[in-house]
Design a protein around this motif. Structure first.
Motif, PDB file in Angstrom:
ATOM      1  N   ILE A 546       0.848  -1.193   0.000  1.00 21.37           N
ATOM      2  CA  ILE A 546       0.000   0.000   0.000  1.00 21.37           C
ATOM      3  C   ILE A 546       0.879   1.237   0.000  1.00 21.37           C
ATOM      4  N   VAL A 547       0.684   2.089  -0.976  1.00 23.29           N
ATOM      5  CA  VAL A 547       1.411   3.357  -1.026  1.00 23.29           C
ATOM      6  C   VAL A 547       0.382   4.470  -1.214  1.00 23.29           C
ATOM      7  N   ASP A 548       0.805   5.690  -0.958  1.00 21.57           N
ATOM      8  CA  ASP A 548      -0.131   6.801  -1.111  1.00 21.57           C
ATOM      9  C   ASP A 548      -0.292   7.200  -2.569  1.00 21.57           C
ATOM     10  N   GLU A 549       0.828   7.163  -3.288  1.00 21.39           N
ATOM     11  CA  GLU A 549       0.786   7.671  -4.653  1.00 21.39           C
ATOM     12  C   GLU A 549       1.706   6.853  -5.537  1.00 21.39           C
ATOM     13  N   VAL A 550       1.337   6.757  -6.788  1.00 18.63           N
ATOM     14  CA  VAL A 550       2.243   6.172  -7.774  1.00 18.63           C
ATOM     15  C   VAL A 550       2.507   7.258  -8.795  1.00 18.63           C
ATOM     16  N   PHE A 551       3.766   7.615  -8.993  1.00 18.24           N
ATOM     17  CA  PHE A 551       4.069   8.714  -9.899  1.00 18.24           C
ATOM     18  C   PHE A 551       4.219   8.208 -11.329  1.00 18.24           C
ATOM     19  N   ASP A 552       5.334   7.664 -11.655  1.00 14.84           N
ATOM     20  CA  ASP A 552       5.513   7.172 -13.019  1.00 14.84           C
ATOM     21  C   ASP A 552       6.622   6.145 -13.029  1.00 14.84           C
ATOM     22  N   THR A 553       6.923   5.653 -14.208  1.00 14.09           N
ATOM     23  CA  THR A 553       8.067   4.752 -14.300  1.00 14.09           C
ATOM     24  C   THR A 553       9.217   5.540 -14.898  1.00 14.09           C
ATOM     25  N   GLU A 554      10.397   5.197 -14.452  1.00 13.80           N
ATOM     26  CA  GLU A 554      11.583   5.881 -14.943  1.00 13.80           C
ATOM     27  C   GLU A 554      12.699   4.866 -15.091  1.00 13.80           C
ATOM     28  N   GLU A 555      13.524   5.096 -16.096  1.00 19.55           N
ATOM     29  CA  GLU A 555      14.735   4.293 -16.201  1.00 19.55           C
ATOM     30  C   GLU A 555      15.718   4.876 -15.195  1.00 19.55           C
ATOM     31  N   ILE A 556      16.106   4.124 -14.231  1.00 22.12           N
ATOM     32  CA  ILE A 556      16.996   4.691 -13.232  1.00 22.12           C
ATOM     33  C   ILE A 556      18.346   3.994 -13.254  1.00 22.12           C
ATOM     34  N   VAL A 557      19.354   4.743 -12.895  1.00 22.68           N
ATOM     35  CA  VAL A 557      20.699   4.199 -12.800  1.00 22.68           C
ATOM     36  C   VAL A 557      20.910   3.775 -11.352  1.00 22.68           C
ATOM     37  N   VAL A 558      21.148   2.518 -11.173  1.00 18.63           N
ATOM     38  CA  VAL A 558      21.283   2.018  -9.808  1.00 18.63           C
ATOM     39  C   VAL A 558      22.650   2.373  -9.264  1.00 18.63           C
ATOM     40  N   LYS A 559      22.659   3.067  -8.152  1.00 17.87           N
ATOM     41  CA  LYS A 559      23.925   3.380  -7.492  1.00 17.87           C
ATOM     42  C   LYS A 559      23.994   2.544  -6.224  1.00 17.87           C
ATOM     43  N   PRO A 560      25.152   1.997  -5.980  1.00 18.50           N
ATOM     44  CA  PRO A 560      25.251   1.180  -4.776  1.00 18.50           C
ATOM     45  C   PRO A 560      25.069   2.033  -3.527  1.00 18.50           C
ATOM     46  N   LEU A 561      24.610   1.384  -2.489  1.00 19.05           N
ATOM     47  CA  LEU A 561      24.420   2.096  -1.226  1.00 19.05           C
ATOM     48  C   LEU A 561      25.738   2.189  -0.481  1.00 19.05           C
ATOM     49  N   ALA A 562      25.852   3.247   0.294  1.00 21.10           N
ATOM     50  CA  ALA A 562      26.990   3.324   1.200  1.00 21.10           C
ATOM     51  C   ALA A 562      26.912   2.116   2.139  1.00 21.10           C
ATOM     52  N   LYS A 563      28.067   1.636   2.548  1.00 22.78           N
ATOM     53  CA  LYS A 563      28.066   0.434   3.390  1.00 22.78           C
ATOM     54  C   LYS A 563      27.249   0.646   4.652  1.00 22.78           C
ATOM     55  N   ARG A 564      27.257   1.880   5.111  1.00 31.57           N
ATOM     56  CA  ARG A 564      26.482   2.183   6.316  1.00 31.57           C
ATOM     57  C   ARG A 564      25.010   1.849   6.121  1.00 31.57           C
ATOM     58  N   LEU A 565      24.530   2.027   4.887  1.00 28.06           N
ATOM     59  CA  LEU A 565      23.117   1.798   4.620  1.00 28.06           C
ATOM     60  C   LEU A 565      22.877   0.425   4.019  1.00 28.06           C
ATOM     61  N   GLY A 566      23.949  -0.174   3.529  1.00 23.23           N
ATOM     62  CA  GLY A 566      23.806  -1.431   2.811  1.00 23.23           C
ATOM     63  C   GLY A 566      23.269  -2.562   3.654  1.00 23.23           C
ATOM     64  N   ALA A 567      23.425  -2.446   4.964  1.00 19.90           N
ATOM     65  CA  ALA A 567      23.005  -3.532   5.840  1.00 19.90           C
ATOM     66  C   ALA A 567      21.488  -3.664   5.892  1.00 19.90           C
ATOM     67  N   MET A 568      20.782  -2.651   5.448  1.00 24.53           N
ATOM     68  CA  MET A 568      19.325  -2.705   5.541  1.00 24.53           C
ATOM     69  C   MET A 568      18.751  -3.454   4.351  1.00 24.53           C
ATOM     70  N   CYS A 569      18.002  -4.491   4.636  1.00 27.84           N
ATOM     71  CA  CYS A 569      17.545  -5.348   3.548  1.00 27.84           C
ATOM     72  C   CYS A 569      16.428  -4.709   2.737  1.00 27.84           C
ATOM     73  N   GLN A 570      15.855  -3.628   3.242  1.00 29.40           N
ATOM     74  CA  GLN A 570      14.721  -3.024   2.533  1.00 29.40           C
ATOM     75  C   GLN A 570      15.157  -2.267   1.277  1.00 29.40           C
ATOM     76  N   TYR A 571      16.434  -1.900   1.213  1.00 30.31           N
ATOM     77  CA  TYR A 571      16.883  -1.126   0.063  1.00 30.31           C
ATOM     78  C   TYR A 571      17.902  -1.903  -0.742  1.00 30.31           C
ATOM     79  N   SER A 572      17.852  -1.714  -2.048  1.00 32.18           N
ATOM     80  CA  SER A 572      18.866  -2.364  -2.868  1.00 32.18           C
ATOM     81  C   SER A 572      19.829  -1.345  -3.457  1.00 32.18           C
TER      82      SER A 572
END
Lengths: 866, 152
Positions: A546-572
């Motif tokens: 469930i989300v409040d809004e859906v905006f659009d689709t975009e081609e995104i460039v995936v950037k790796p997370l900082a290691k500090r944040l990488g431990a969280m499984c919710q984000y890729s």
């Protein structure tokens, strides 16, 4: 490192990979001259280059190999597996020397006389005649004693070099002669003997074309990064352009945009490699494994040209190798077992790669014995991967998937090839790391197929941008199935069971989880009338976010997370949107974990709902029956539609009261009755939950077996209390439960007396009219079990129709709660027995079986008397 | 006598110094995206000229009360590159560059709070105040890493 040396190392290791593949191919079809020529040429090139840059040890080894290959080429020797193994062994030795070279830039000390001697012996036919390898001294002797007359065929004296020629070596004088005798254009023929350059070989399809150059991977990577930046800048500019109505920049910016897009595609292409390059080593592996295990295995590869990102390719290499080894070891049976099973002696492992909607699918299939469900189940129990109750309730496919569980290995013995317990779970983890999925299909006796689904590239993905409150997140499009808007004015609305939110979506209940809950955002639960639901599929789990809004689709460039944040499984990862904002990319796997606890119950609930819906739609008298075991080994059955839920409750939460067992269930006390067996003291207790109005009752059974859809034809009446009779279901005689009896035991208000069944003389016809499916399903089998022929109608309209068609009903049982059954009296002479779910009216209570049967009996008697 | 240059900055009422060579740039953090579920000291992620920067709230990291300047864009961040990643340490005010003698660096006072002594390399006694030399690595590593290091 010396440029020359590093160039040599890259080139040689590439050549060796090709030789590996070609040799295996060659072994199976020794008549293929083109293959042999290619191998010969490659080995020769290696030898030549070694001599050129001064690597004597490699040179002599390659030379000995080349000599043997030369004999094959000339037809002087037959190709034997032993000889090929020997050559492969020398290739391996060359590789290890190369590895040492790469590390230290010098050849390792020591020599390869053992191998060379064997190679030379083989070249002299030693292997075929089973002669022992010639003594090493024989090779060295000519050097020690420089006597020309000692030279024989394999050690001719070469005056120019001042030493004996190695077997197969040509003296410089002969070489000169060859050069001189050759015509101009054909100099090429003599060239291989001279130096190191690989000839461009036009007629070989796999041969490297002249139009390729080697580019350092780092250069490609930094190009990729820069193009990504360019794309982002382009997006930003385009956004600014949209904001201004009319601008002179419009045309050039649009051109820039187009060119940037093309550039991005081009750079992406440089990262693409055919998957075949990851498969190069596999034929060798399969061959070696086949020899080690004494199995005959053919490797079939399809779709080698399928391209995917280099990064993905690197990551998929090891899992694939492991899976192929596994298939060799566990999948394909030995020749004897195959023959016994009526299959050809040669097992086949098939690799098949193809594109499917932005994904690469790789299938690894074998035609072996298939997975042994029982052994996996036993092993999983032994290793405590699952408990006994789970083992019973899992389907075969679920059991098969257990091989992906950590620390699981079924190999009876640890072999050289596989079976060390780090197995499919590592494969699964690796595949999931790159956002892929793995599944398997197995048929006993027919083989196993693994299906790996991986994204084409990791760098750029198509993502759905969703919003929760102030936050925006990107959600990989791959795992999004559909979007559903829920709210007051919409077709769909979010419903709640306890505090769990679900959505009715095409006859299924979809478990819902709010993104704000997953991410622990402060949320006022949004506006329930305006929620968007992103339906996602992660592995087998389907759920709605469930989300409040859906905006659009975009081609995104995936950037790796900082290691500090990488431990969280919710984000890729994170990405920069066109407007310059950084947003987090959600990891569907991580998000689905928030669902984990609730998931099983919900998916089962939705299965039930689907089953119930199917049962409701079911034509005629077929009904869904729940089969379970209770007290005895014989299966027992009760109509599924009576059952509200199937639960597995923790027995330690059961409490004893003066009225028997009770358990706290969804905020209320639920009495428990045992359906035959006893109520467990510990562990998981499967419970059928029945509900009527506000009260719930649990019936404890030993195990839940199955759900069947069948006509309930009770053939034997039973006098035992609690049993309506016996029917044949799925080919087994099955006792049909009198649910009312057990429920009466647990809660007297459900009152069902265990009445003695009267013997019937003639089958009387009863029409049951009740709007409530629960009662129809409960009463119809009960009345039928008492020896009546029951017809069911869901309302008065239908009942009138039935009576009009066929007046031969003796008794009409009609629900008096909602309707006035007297209306039926006009159309039929049959006696009407009003029924009620309450006990405080004159009507016969539905829950009182004894009273009901009595009333029918009385009605029939009065009817006969009249 | 070896000397070193330090950039000084203020967090709350305390002056800190970091070796000039460790600082990549100083910028105003704009359009920060908070990261739900991340630790309290992670202020968010932001786009700095096409790079994604992880912003660390120095106040939160040091256990200080949040700034009264509610908007982060009114504050400043020190940009640091570590292990190929970009970090921004959000501070209150940037100071100046001072040249100090290495020999004058004093040990942390023994009664210094564990969090602070973890991220402090030592203290300089300046004329009017004390300058705490910050260990950027430890500062970025987060509170958890400190405990792990202590345990190891």
């Amino acid at each position: 490192m010396d440029d020359l040396l590093s160039e040599f190392l890259t080139e040689t290791s590439e050549s060796l990979d090709v030789v590996d593949v070609e040799l295996v191919h060659f072994e199976s079809c020794p008549d293929d001259k083109a293959t042999l020529n290619n191998i010969f040429r490659l080995v020769h090139t290696i030898k030549g280059t070694c001599g050129f840059i001064g690597l004597p040890r490699l040179e002599s080894l390659a030379h000995a190999g080349e000599t043997l290959l030369g004999k094959f080429r000339d037809g002087a020797l037959d190709v034997t597996p032993e000889a090929v193994t020997l050559i492969l062994a020398s290739i391996d030795r060359i590789k290890s020397i190369l590895a040492h070279l790469a590390d230290t830039q010098a050849e390792p000390t020591g020599d390869d006389r053992d191998l060379i001697a064997q190679l030379e012996a083989a070249a002299e036919g030693g292997l075929q005649s089973r002669l022992p390898p010639p003594p090493v001294a024989k090779v060295e002797a000519p050097i020690a004693a420089a006597a020309p007359e000692q030279g024989d065929d394999n050690g001719r004296w070469d005056a120019d070099q001042g030493r004996y020629l190695r077997p197969g070596e040509v003296s410089l004088a002969d070489l000169e002669a060859a050069f001189r005798s050759a015509d101009g254009p054909e100099v090429r023929e003599a060239k291989p003997a001279a130096v190191a350059i690989a000839e461009p070989d036009e007629d070989r399809k796999a041969g490297p074309g002249a139009s390729t150059i080697r580019v350092n991977v780092d250069v490609l990577e930094s190009m990729m990064t820069m193009v990504s930046e360019l794309v982002l800048t382009r997006n930003q500019l385009m956004q600014m352009l949209r904001a201004t109505a009319d601008s002179e920049f419009k045309t050039p910016l649009q051109r820039l945009s187009g060119i940037t897009g093309e550039l991005q595609d081009c750079v992406m292409k440089t990262r693409m490699q055919p998957i075949g390059s990851a498969w190069k080593k596999l034929p060798r592996i399969v061959r070696d494994a086949g020899q080690d295990l004494a199995k005959k295995i053919d490797l079939v590869m399809e779709g080698e040209a399928t391209e995917l990102d280099r990064q993905v390719l690197e990551l998929i290499k090891d899992p694939l190798t492991h899976m192929i080894r596994n298939s060799c070891d566990h999948g394909v049976e030995g020749p004897a077992a195959r023959a016994a099973a009526g299959k050809s002696e040669n097992g086949t492992i098939k690799l098949h790669a193809y594109h499917e909607g932005g994904h690469i699918i790789i299938e690894v299939s074998d035609d072996g014995a298939g997975l042994n469900t029982d052994r996996i189940r036993a092993k999983a129990l032994e290793k405590n991967v699952i408990d006994a109750a789970e083992a019973m309730s899992m389907t075969d496919a679920q059991i098969h998937r257990l091989i992906f569980a950590p620390g699981f290995s079924t190999a009876a013995k640890v072999t050289n090839i596989s079976g060390r317990g780090v197995g499919m779970d590592v494969v699964k983890t690796n595949v999931e790391l790159i956002g892929g999925t793995i599944d398997l299909k197995s048929r006993q006796g027919a083989g196993t197929t693994f299906i790996i689904k991986i994204p084409l590239t990791l760098a750029i993905i198509s993502a759905l941008i969703v919003g929760v409150g102030e936050h925006r997140f990107a959600m990989p499009q791959l795992s999004v199935l559909e979007l559903v808007r829920a709210g007051k004015r919409c077709e769909h609305k979010i419903e709640q069971i306890n505090s769990t939110r679900v959505l009715r979506l095409r006859d299924r209940l979809l478990p819902l989880v709010a993104l704000s809950d997953v991410l622990n955002l402060i949320d006022d639960r949004g506006d329930p009338d305006h929620a968007c639901i992103v339906v996602m599929q992660v592995g087998d789990t389907r759920f709605g976010l469930i989300v409040d809004e859906v905006f659009d689709t975009e081609e995104i460039v995936v950037k790796p997370l900082a290691k500090r944040l990488g431990a969280m499984c919710q984000y890729s990862g994170a990405t920069i949107l066109g407007d310059g904002a950084v947003i987090m990319i959600l990891d569907p796997n991580g998000v689905s974990k928030s669902l984990a606890g609730a998931e099983r119950a919900i998916s089962r609930a939705s299965d039930e709902a689907a089953a119930a819906a199917a049962a409701a739609k079911g034509e005629g008298d077929r009904m869904s029956l729940l089969l379970f075991a209770a007290g005895s080994a014989e299966p027992r059955a009760c109509p599924l539609s009576l059952v509200t839920r199937l639960e597995e409750l923790d027995a330690s939460t059961f409490e004893m009261t003066s009225r028997g067992h009770v358990v706290q269930y969804r905020g209320r006390l639920m009495p428990l009755a045992a359906a035959g067996g006893s109520i467990r003291q510990e562990g998981k207790q499967p419970v059928l939950v029945f509900s009527q109005g506000d009260s719930v009752i649990g019936l404890a059974v030993d195990t839940i077996l199955d759900i069947v859809e069948d006509r309930l034809d009770i053939q034997l009446n039973d006098t035992a209390p609690g049993i309506l009779g016996t029917a044949v279901l799925k080919g087994r005689s099955t006792e049909v439960m009198d649910v009312g009896y057990y429920l009466g035991q647990a809660d007297p208000s459900w009152a069902a007396a265990a009445a003695q069944l009267e013997t019937r003389r003639v089958r009387k016809r009863v029409l049951l009219v009740d709007a409530h499916p629960f009662f129809r399903n409960m009463l119809a089998p009960m009345v039928a079990a008492a020896g009546y022929d029951v017809t069911v109608a869901s309302d008065l309209q239908e009942a009138r129709g039935r009576l009009a068609q066929d007046a031969a009903f003796d008794v009409v049982l009609a629900d008096a709660d909602a309707t006035s059954p007297d209306a039926l009296a006009e159309v039929s002479s049959a006696r009407i027995v009003p029924l009620s779910s309450r006990r405080d009216t004159e009507a016969v209570p539905k829950s009182d079986r004894h009273a009901l049967l009595d009333a029918i009996e009385r009605a029939i008697r009065t009817g006969e008397a009249a | 006598m070896t000397t070193q240059e330090f950039v000084t900055f203020r967090i709350c009422d305390q002056m800190f110094g970091v070796s000039v060579s460790e600082i990549h740039d100083v910028f105003r953090p704009a359009a920060m995206t908070p990261v739900p579920l991340s630790g309290a000291e992670i202020a968010g992620v932001l786009n700095l000229r096409g790079r994604i920067v992880t912003a660390i709230d120095a106040r939160s990291r040091l256990g200080l009360p949040p700034s009264t300047k509610s908007k982060t864009c009114q504050r400043l961040a020190i940009g640091v590159e570590r292990y190929g990643e970009s970090f921004g340490l959000i501070i209150d005010e940037i100071g100046e560059v001072v040249r100090l003698q290495e020999s004058e660096l004093e040990q942390n006072p023994v009664n210094l709070d564990a969090t602070w002594s973890g991220v402090s390399r030592g203290v300089y006694r300046l004329e009017d105040r004390l300058l705490v030399i910050m260990d950027i690595d430890r500062m970025l590593a987060g509170a958890g890493a400190e405990d792990a290091a202590a345990a190891a």
